[in-house]
Design a protein around this motif. Structure first.
Motif, PDB file in Angstrom:
ATOM      1  N   MET A   1     -17.856   8.696 -13.174  1.00  0.00           N
ATOM      2  CA  MET A   1     -16.790   8.080 -12.392  1.00  0.00           C
ATOM      3  C   MET A   1     -16.406   9.031 -11.264  1.00  0.00           C
ATOM      4  N   VAL A   2     -16.312   8.487 -10.059  1.00  0.00           N
ATOM      5  CA  VAL A   2     -15.914   9.245  -8.872  1.00  0.00           C
ATOM      6  C   VAL A   2     -14.623   8.631  -8.344  1.00  0.00           C
ATOM      7  N   GLU A   3     -13.662   9.488  -8.009  1.00  0.00           N
ATOM      8  CA  GLU A   3     -12.412   9.010  -7.435  1.00  0.00           C
ATOM      9  C   GLU A   3     -12.149   9.734  -6.127  1.00  0.00           C
ATOM     10  N   ALA A   4     -11.370   9.098  -5.276  1.00  0.00           N
ATOM     11  CA  ALA A   4     -11.039   9.694  -3.981  1.00  0.00           C
ATOM     12  C   ALA A   4      -9.689   9.164  -3.528  1.00  0.00           C
ATOM     13  N   TYR A   5      -9.073   9.922  -2.642  1.00  0.00           N
ATOM     14  CA  TYR A   5      -7.911   9.438  -1.910  1.00  0.00           C
ATOM     15  C   TYR A   5      -8.400   9.003  -0.543  1.00  0.00           C
ATOM     16  N   VAL A   6      -7.884   7.888  -0.064  1.00  0.00           N
ATOM     17  CA  VAL A   6      -8.187   7.433   1.281  1.00  0.00           C
ATOM     18  C   VAL A   6      -6.866   7.425   2.046  1.00  0.00           C
ATOM     19  N   LEU A   7      -6.801   8.242   3.093  1.00  0.00           N
ATOM     20  CA  LEU A   7      -5.616   8.341   3.936  1.00  0.00           C
ATOM     21  C   LEU A   7      -5.828   7.412   5.123  1.00  0.00           C
ATOM     22  N   ILE A   8      -4.861   6.556   5.384  1.00  0.00           N
ATOM     23  CA  ILE A   8      -5.057   5.478   6.352  1.00  0.00           C
ATOM     24  C   ILE A   8      -3.949   5.464   7.396  1.00  0.00           C
ATOM     25  N   GLN A   9      -4.351   5.313   8.648  1.00  0.00           N
ATOM     26  CA  GLN A   9      -3.420   5.050   9.734  1.00  0.00           C
ATOM     27  C   GLN A   9      -3.555   3.579  10.101  1.00  0.00           C
ATOM     28  N   THR A  10      -2.416   2.944  10.362  1.00  0.00           N
ATOM     29  CA  THR A  10      -2.422   1.517  10.690  1.00  0.00           C
ATOM     30  C   THR A  10      -1.783   1.277  12.049  1.00  0.00           C
ATOM     31  N   GLU A  11      -1.930   0.064  12.526  1.00  0.00           N
ATOM     32  CA  GLU A  11      -1.201  -0.358  13.715  1.00  0.00           C
ATOM     33  C   GLU A  11       0.286  -0.286  13.395  1.00  0.00           C
ATOM     34  N   VAL A  12       1.090  -0.069  14.407  1.00  0.00           N
ATOM     35  CA  VAL A  12       2.535   0.075  14.232  1.00  0.00           C
ATOM     36  C   VAL A  12       3.110  -1.150  13.505  1.00  0.00           C
ATOM     37  N   GLY A  13       3.887  -0.878  12.462  1.00  0.00           N
ATOM     38  CA  GLY A  13       4.558  -1.936  11.729  1.00  0.00           C
ATOM     39  C   GLY A  13       3.708  -2.677  10.711  1.00  0.00           C
ATOM     40  N   ARG A  14       2.478  -2.232  10.482  1.00  0.00           N
ATOM     41  CA  ARG A  14       1.568  -2.964   9.594  1.00  0.00           C
ATOM     42  C   ARG A  14       1.338  -2.286   8.245  1.00  0.00           C
ATOM     43  N   ALA A  15       1.942  -1.147   7.986  1.00  0.00           N
ATOM     44  CA  ALA A  15       1.636  -0.366   6.779  1.00  0.00           C
ATOM     45  C   ALA A  15       1.865  -1.154   5.491  1.00  0.00           C
ATOM     46  N   GLU A  16       2.991  -1.806   5.364  1.00  0.00           N
ATOM     47  CA  GLU A  16       3.296  -2.527   4.121  1.00  0.00           C
ATOM     48  C   GLU A  16       2.310  -3.669   3.884  1.00  0.00           C
ATOM     49  N   VAL A  17       2.030  -4.427   4.912  1.00  0.00           N
ATOM     50  CA  VAL A  17       1.093  -5.553   4.795  1.00  0.00           C
ATOM     51  C   VAL A  17      -0.307  -5.062   4.446  1.00  0.00           C
ATOM     52  N   VAL A  18      -0.746  -4.011   5.117  1.00  0.00           N
ATOM     53  CA  VAL A  18      -2.073  -3.453   4.854  1.00  0.00           C
ATOM     54  C   VAL A  18      -2.159  -2.928   3.420  1.00  0.00           C
TER      55      VAL A  18
END
Length: 80
Positions: A1-18
């Motif tokens: 099993m392999v695990e990772a963290y994915v750090l994400i930047q989104t368009e302004v105001g879209r973080a919760e939806v994404v």
């Protein structure tokens, strides 16, 4: 099993939806929207590193509203 963290930047105001969209994808263990230089942090899992790279991460990157990702494989999960 392999695990990772994915750090994400989104368009302004879209973080919760994404984050909510990402939470339902196969391989996503946890999805949180946060404050700081990144907008969403995921914990993802796959059977192999190759599967993580070929299936899980590309599926994440296809979600609308994401502008940049950084994948950080977990070096030691604490399992024997």
């Amino acid at each position: 099993m392999v695990e990772a963290y994915v750090l994400i930047q989104t368009e302004v105001g879209r973080a919760e939806v994404v984050a909510k969209q990402l939470a339902g994808l196969p391989g996503v263990v946890a999805a949180e929207y946060v404050t700081g230089p990144y907008d969403v942090v995921l914990r993802v899992s796959a059977d192999t590193l190759a599967e993580l790279q070929s299936d899980v991460v590309p599926a994440v990157q296809q979600v609308p509203g994401i502008t940049r990702t950084l994948t950080c494989p977990i070096a030691d999960t604490g399992r024997p």
